[in-house]
Write an enzyme that holds these catalytic residues in place. Structure first.
Site, PDB file in Angstrom:
ATOM      1  N   GLU A 273      37.185  47.307  39.721  1.00  8.06           N
ATOM      2  CA  GLU A 273      36.955  46.177  38.818  1.00  8.06           C
ATOM      3  C   GLU A 273      37.218  46.655  37.397  1.00  8.06           C
ATOM      4  OE1 GLU A 273      34.187  47.067  40.834  1.00  8.06           O
ATOM      5  OE2 GLU A 273      34.651  45.602  42.390  1.00  8.06           O
TER       6      GLU A 273
ATOM      7  N   TYR B  79      46.153  51.331  35.516  1.00  5.07           N
ATOM      8  CA  TYR B  79      46.048  51.063  36.953  1.00  5.07           C
ATOM      9  C   TYR B  79      47.367  50.507  37.506  1.00  5.07           C
ATOM     10  CZ  TYR B  79      41.086  51.458  35.793  1.00  5.07           C
ATOM     11  OH  TYR B  79      39.878  51.907  35.339  1.00  5.07           O
TER      12      TYR B  79
END
Ligand SMILES: CC(C)(COP(=O)(O)OP(=O)(O)OC[C@H]1O[C@@H](n2cnc3c(N)ncnc32)[C@H](O)[C@@H]1OP(=O)(O)O)[C@@H](O)C(=O)NCCC(=O)NCCS
Length: 172
Positions: A117, A129
């Protein structure tokens, strides 16, 4: 020499919790983890039934901790619990080194999927990411409190990640 090449990655131990908390409060002023959260994570990081992998980046010249990261494995799923780099070392590749270390641990835990998250307003982390192949799969509304900030949930499928790495290094 860059800060990234100067940092050495090693297992996080209980005596690292105090310096890690200093960084934690500087980097996550609204929702810093408590000491108890780190203690509880490290309690599951050793031994044959370990489900956690926690690492710190240490400057060998000063002994200073410049980053840290942790992963939790739950069956064939794992979750990036935390990742952080001291502000002075941002942009030197240390975040990438820490994330690569977590993904190596996910492989060792035999996890097929890695989830995480990230705050919807944390574009720097999202970009990191994405570079590793994570894809957005949904939102968790009001996940970050206080502030009622939504989380973007991102997923990496490990066999795709391994195949991509093999292509890049020519080792498939
Ligand atoms: C998110 C975070 C961990 C990224 O760490 P980082 O060390 O800056 O990450 P990297 O250096 O690997 O990558 C970031 C940038 O540096 C660049 N970079 C990578 N290696 C580099 C190098 N050797 N030299 C110069 N730049 C480099 C990357 O290209 C990247 O730039 P880009 O985003 O414009 O493409 C860090 O910003 C942080 O701790 N933020 C606060 C805490 C946080 O938000 N954590 C995530 C919670 S979900």
């Amino acid at each position: 020499m860059s800060a990234a090449t100067a940092a050495v990655l090693r297992e996080m131990r209980w005596w690292d919790i105090a310096p890690v908390l200093e960084l934690e409060h500087a980097l996550f002023p609204d929702d810093a983890w408590s000491p108890g959260m780190f203690w509880s994570e490290l309690a599951h990081a050793r031994g044959p039934g370990a489900t956690r992998h926690y690492v710190v980046a240490e400057d060998p010249a000063t002994g200073r901790i410049t980053g840290y990261a942790g992963l939790a494995a739950l069956g064939d799923l794992s979750d990036v619990q935390t990742i952080a780099v001291s502000r002075e070392a941002w942009g030197t590749g240390l975040g990438s080194e820490l994330l690569a270390d977590l993904l190596k641990a996910a492989t060792a835990f035999e996890c097929a999927t890695v989830l995480l998250e990230v705050r919807v307003d944390n574009l720097r982390a999202q970009k990191l990411y994405e570079r590793f192949g994570f894809e957005p799969i949904g939102f968790r509304r009001g996940y970050y409190q206080p502030g009622n900030i939504d989380a973007l949930v991102m997923r990496l499928t490990m066999h795709e990640h391994v195949a991509e790495n093999a292509q890049e290094t020519g080792t498939e």
